[in-house]
Every structure is written in structure tokens, then in C-alpha cells.
Scaffold this motif. Structure first.
Motif, PDB file in Angstrom:
ATOM      1  N   ALA A  47      -8.795 -14.172  16.035  1.00  0.00           N
ATOM      2  CA  ALA A  47      -9.773 -13.951  15.130  1.00  0.00           C
ATOM      3  C   ALA A  47      -9.347 -14.860  13.733  1.00  0.00           C
ATOM      4  O   ALA A  47      -7.920 -15.405  14.143  1.00  0.00           O
ATOM      5  CB  ALA A  47      -9.842 -12.609  14.986  1.00  0.00           C
ATOM      6  N   MET A  51     -14.514 -15.117  10.494  1.00  0.00           N
ATOM      7  CA  MET A  51     -15.037 -15.834  11.753  1.00  0.00           C
ATOM      8  C   MET A  51     -16.790 -14.610  12.352  1.00  0.00           C
ATOM      9  O   MET A  51     -17.406 -15.212  13.717  1.00  0.00           O
ATOM     10  CB  MET A  51     -14.166 -15.292  12.891  1.00  0.00           C
ATOM     11  CG  MET A  51     -14.487 -15.091  14.639  1.00  0.00           C
ATOM     12  SD  MET A  51     -13.209 -14.253  15.940  1.00  0.00           S
ATOM     13  CE  MET A  51     -13.421 -15.444  17.236  1.00  0.00           C
ATOM     14  N   GLY A  52     -17.028 -13.986  11.783  1.00  0.00           N
ATOM     15  CA  GLY A  52     -18.708 -13.104  11.852  1.00  0.00           C
ATOM     16  C   GLY A  52     -19.512 -12.933  11.356  1.00  0.00           C
ATOM     17  O   GLY A  52     -20.148 -13.124  10.899  1.00  0.00           O
ATOM     18  N   PRO A 169     -14.698  -9.374  16.005  1.00  0.00           N
ATOM     19  CA  PRO A 169     -14.802  -9.771  16.958  1.00  0.00           C
ATOM     20  C   PRO A 169     -14.441  -9.447  18.735  1.00  0.00           C
ATOM     21  O   PRO A 169     -15.104  -9.833  19.168  1.00  0.00           O
ATOM     22  CB  PRO A 169     -14.004 -10.969  16.490  1.00  0.00           C
ATOM     23  CG  PRO A 169     -13.188 -10.827  16.270  1.00  0.00           C
ATOM     24  CD  PRO A 169     -13.258  -9.482  15.705  1.00  0.00           C
TER      25      PRO A 169
END
Length: 276
Positions: A47, A51-52, A169
Motif C-alpha cells: 500500500a 492508493m484508493g 486496499p
């Protein structure tokens, strides 16, 4: 003497052939388990900041000029490997954050090159921790962070540690926690970090995640600087409590290193944060 009945034997052969044909056809029409997993769960430790953000907040517009002076920065993790720090410095990047740890199970193998390399070219730099509130307590992760690169010293070149708290994640968006439990976990981390280093940690997050997973809690704003993530023309609405952001991660596709950030102030304000 047994009676030979060719008709029945032929029926059995046709039935068997039909079954085999059906099985063969099924094998080619039903996707395998691997085929149906279009977005497999990433490996633990992989991660990184933001990332999101693309998946959940998307991307809209490009940053526009602001009234206040902004100072360019970057954030890096093992995904960038050995970073060309001199190239970034020459392009105007003056500060950086480096992923040090995740949970209590991962340390960035490129941390030394990234953390020391940014310092050596003249940047003010700090370390960040990717939180996984479903694997261990906030206190345990704060201690792990401090023990593996997340400390602070009053040398004028070291920023306080940053808590990267965002989409999970590896599973449930809010790590299986209620809003109140998430606030308690974050409080545990922040209090432990402050006790270990004497500094209030920076909080990195996105408004939509913060709203969903903490109930838009506003109790950290008086002590903890906000690092907001939003890939758009402006930082947009901030989480509750914060009337301004200290840092803004505005893109994941910048030059040399993808993740670029703006500090909400001139370089002397970056130095002021480093000095506490």
C-alpha cells in the motif's frame, strides 16, 4: 445364453458422449476463479499514499493557481525504488515524505535511499506510516513506526511523522471498524506518537473516506496538521474541524515521481513545521 441388445449399447454410448461434450463446453464457457478476480487483493505491505484516491474519488481537472504561495513536494514508497532526488530538486521540489512502515509487519526496503537521499540534496523530509487498523492497535503501530524510521529530531530538516489513514486496499473500506472505534484507534496512534517524539503527527486522508469511516470527526484539527488528498483543480471540502490544509496531494501522475504535493505556504513555513 445372454441376449445381445445393440440398441441399448448405442444409447449408452450416445449418452456418455453427450455428457462429455457438455462438460467440455462448460469448461470453455464458465470463467475460472482467476478470470473472475479482475482486481485481486494486493500483497500486504504494497500500500502507498493515495492508493484508493483514484478508485474512490477519481480525477477531475488540474490544479489551478492559489492566492497563497505553494511549495512543491513529493511522497514516495517502495513503488518508486531508488529515486532521482537531484532531478526532483532541480525541478523545484523542496520537501518529501517517505513511506517507512505499514501495520507492524512491513518496512520499506528503499527507505534509506529515499529518506537520506532527499535530505542529502537539500530537501526537508519526513516519514509516513500506512495504517492498517484491523491488524493491531494504534499504539502498537505508532511504536513500530517510531522504531523504524518515523522518529523526529529538531534539525530543521525533519518533518513530523504522518499517519496515512485511507481506504483499505486489502478488504473492508473502514477496516471493519465503526466510526467511533476508528476515532479511538486514530487517537491511540496520535497519543502514542506524541508521547514518543514530542510532536503531533500529520494526518493524511481524503474527505470522502474520513466522512464515511470516522463520521466526519472534527476533534483532531486543533493539533494535527491536515494533508488532504484530492486529484482535482482544488482541495475541495475539507474534513470537519480543519479550516485550512497544510499539505495537498494533488496528483498521482506528476513528473519524475507520480505523487506530487503542495505545501500551503512558502518554504519558510515548511521549515517552521519541521522545527515545531
Amino acid at each position: 445364453m445372454p441376449v445381445h441388445r445393440p440398441g441399448k449399447a448405442r444409447v449408452r454410448r450416445l449418452t456418455l458422449a453427450g455428457a462429455l461434450l457438455a462438460a467440455f463446453s462448460f469448461a470453455f464457457t464458465v470463467p475460472s476463479a482467476a478470470d473472475t478476480t479482475a482486481d485481486p487483493t494486493p500483497a500486504r505491505g504494497s500500500a502507498y499514499m493515495g492508493m484508493g484516491v483514484l478508485a474512490h474519488d477519481g480525477r477531475s481537472g488540474t490544479p489551478t493557481g492559489t492566492d497563497a504561495t505553494q511549495t512543491e513536494g513529493v511522497d514516495v514508497s517502495s513503488h518508486q525504488g531508488n529515486v532521482a532526488w537531484s532531478t526532483l530538486w532541480n525541478s523545484g521540489v523542496k520537501w518529501a515524505y517517505v513511506k517507512a512502515t505499514e501495520g507492524t509487519y512491513y518496512t520499506n526496503p528503499y527507505f534509506a535511499q529515499q529518506y537520506n537521499g532527499s535530505y542529502n540534496v537539500g530537501m526537508i523530509r519526513g516519514a509516513y506510516h500506512f495504517a492498517t487498523p484491523d491488524t493491531s492497535s494504534g499504539a502498537a503501530q505508532a511504536n513500530y513506526f517510531v522504531d523504524h524510521g518515523g522518529g523526529w529530531s529538531r534539525d530543521g530538516k525533519t518533518l513530523p511523522g504522518a499517519l496515512d489513514i485511507e481506504w483499505n486496499p486489502y478488504g473492508d473500506t473502514c477496516y471493519g471498524k465503526s466510526a467511533s472505534a476508528m476515532v479511538s484507534w486514530i487517537t491511540d496512534f496520535l497519543n502514542t506518537y506524541k508521547a514518543r517524539t514530542g510532536r503531533d503527527a500529520v494526518i493524511y486522508t481524503a474527505t470522502s473516506w474520513w466522512t464515511q469511516c470516522t463520521g466526519n470527526y472534527g476533534g483532531f484539527a486543533s493539533k494535527n496538521p491536515l494533508w488532504i488528498a484530492r486529484y482535482a483543480s482544488s482541495p475541495g471540502t475539507l474534513p470537519a474541524g480543519w479550516s485550512f490544509y497544510t499539505m495537498w496531494q494533488y496528483t498521482s501522475s506528476g513528473p519524475t515521481v507520480g505523487d506530487h504535493d503542495k505545501f500551503n505556504g512558502a518554504l519558510d513555513r515548511v521549515q517552521a513545521l519541521a522545527n515545531g
